[in-house]
Design an enzyme around this catalytic site. Structure first.
Site, short mmCIF file in Angstrom:
data_model
loop_
_atom_site.label_atom_id
_atom_site.label_comp_id
_atom_site.label_asym_id
_atom_site.label_seq_id
_atom_site.Cartn_x
_atom_site.Cartn_y
_atom_site.Cartn_z
N ALA A 60 0.84 -1.20 0.00
CA ALA A 60 0.00 0.00 0.00
C ALA A 60 0.87 1.24 0.00
CB ALA A 60 -0.92 0.02 1.21
N ASP A 61 0.35 2.28 -0.63
CA ASP A 61 0.98 3.59 -0.56
C ASP A 61 0.24 4.52 0.39
OD1 ASP A 61 3.20 4.13 -2.92
OD2 ASP A 61 1.86 2.47 -3.35
N ARG A 62 -1.03 4.20 0.67
CA ARG A 62 -1.81 4.97 1.64
C ARG A 62 -3.06 4.16 1.98
NH1 ARG A 62 -2.50 10.89 2.38
NH2 ARG A 62 -1.01 11.11 0.65
#
EC number: 5.3.1.23
Length: 374
Positions: A255-257
């Site tokens: 995940a990036d966010r």
């Protein structure tokens, strides 16, 4: 009991006053490291995706600013503690803008800025710079520990679930690259795969090629081949057929966010996998440290999705030749992230604190409560 961790690839080479980053845009054909000497160097490395992966971006940014600051102090360009403090604050703001979607970068530099604000600027320039170097080195060391915890928790949880239906070894599907190349060491989602492999519980990992940058084909497969991890590369469009025809125990992505309700920004194509996993009854997990959790953003509707140059789709990465016909009525849409709704994360969110499963009703996740856990 999990086996001891093995040595892995390193994309970040750091010693005090020196930082070199592996140019991941050239892998697997070339192994090239570039020295980071200035703040502009680290901005370019992040923007041009020579360094990529949310944790690696944050760690590299912190170390890059530290090295650039120390160099300026050493050559006399920054003469006082107040000048160093001002340079650090300006540098954090500058590098923070290099890529907008990954929250690790923002959180890391925001936290560093808060600590820089508290520095005693009356101290000599060298002491102020040294204080920041120590903070950056702590960010680097912390990420290694976070990854170790994520891989242990994730592997144990997935194995326990598999044993309920008689599986002693598991097959995992993943996308993009979430391994040692995307972090300081080991990885998040690929770290979970690594732990399964170290414990002799991995049947196989299936890696989506991950167009258009091919992080799966170029980087994840590269890591697996280097360590002898059993891996099968598939085209992105083959994921549905794979789930239908092969036993896939879990889809595990990075995940990036991750927003307050569990909506997750990750590499383009992740949403596709989540929809397919739901249809085929395959558990879908997101593996990320709490540094990636964003309780301040209510949902994925509020996340800025980075769009990159059309040439990434139309041009061969190796030959640099255009391979798509051009024309006045042709347009190219190249979002590099998508949003997976929290309700599709059916297995859970794996962090260094453990595995948080979904609630039975909306909202399926409460990210603030995960952040608050001891």
């Amino acid at each position: 009991m999990s086996r001891p961790h093995h040595a892995t690839l390193e994309s970040i080479k750091y010693t005090s006053g020196s930082l070199s980053l592996l140019d991941q845009s050239k892998l697997p054909l070339e192994t090239v490291f570039h020295d980071v000497l200035t703040v502009e160097d680290i901005w370019s490395a992040i923007k041009e995706m020579r360094v990529r992966g949310a944790p690696a971006i944050a760690v590299s940014a912190a170390l890059g600013i530290a090295v650039a600051t120390q160099r300026k102090v050493d050559c006399g360009a920054l003469k006082s503690g107040s000048e160093v403090q001002a340079f650090l604050l300006k540098s954090c703001d500058f590098v923070m803008a290099s890529r907008p979607t990954a929250v690790n970068l923002f959180n890391c530099l925001r936290d560093l800025k808060a600590q820089v604000d508290k520095f005693d600027s009356t101290k000599p320039a060298g002491e102020v710079a040294k204080a920041f170097v120590e903070l950056a080195e702590a960010v680097y060391a912390e990420d290694v520990g976070l990854n170790e915890s994520i891989m242990r928790h994730g592997a144990a949880h997935i194995l326990a679930a598999a044993k309920e239906y008689g599986r002693e070894k598991v097959s995992i599907l993943t996308i993009c690259n979430t391994g040692a190349l995307a972090t300081s060491r080991y990885g998040t989602a690929l770290g979970v795969v690594r732990q399964l492999f170290y414990d002799d519980k991995l049947e196989k990992v299936y890696a989506c090629e991950t167009r258009p940058w091919n992080q799966g084909a170029r980087l994840t497969v590269y890591e697996c081949v280097q360590e002898g991890i059993p891996c099968t590369l598939i085209c992105d469009g083959a994921a549905s057929s794979l789930m239908r025809s092969h036993k896939i125990d879990a889809v595990v992505v990075g995940a990036d966010r991750i927003c307050q309700n569990g909506d997750t920004a990750n590499k383009i194509g992740t949403y596709n996998l989540a929809v397919l996993a739901k249809f085929h009854g395959v558990k879908f997990y997101v593996a990320a440290s709490t540094k990636t959790l964003d309780a301040e953003t209510a949902s994925g509707d509020h996340v800025h999705i980075e769009e990159r140059e059309p040439t990434e789709i139309t041009t061969n990465m190796v030959t640099k030749q255009r391979v798509v016909v051009d024309g006045p009525h042709l347009s190219i849409w190249n979002p590099v992230f998508d949003i997976t709704p929290g309700e599709l994360i059916t297995g859970g969110i794996i962090t260094e604190k453990g595995v948080q499963g979904p609630a039975a009703s909306t909202p399926h996740y409460d990210i603030a409560s995960i952040v608050a856990q001891e």
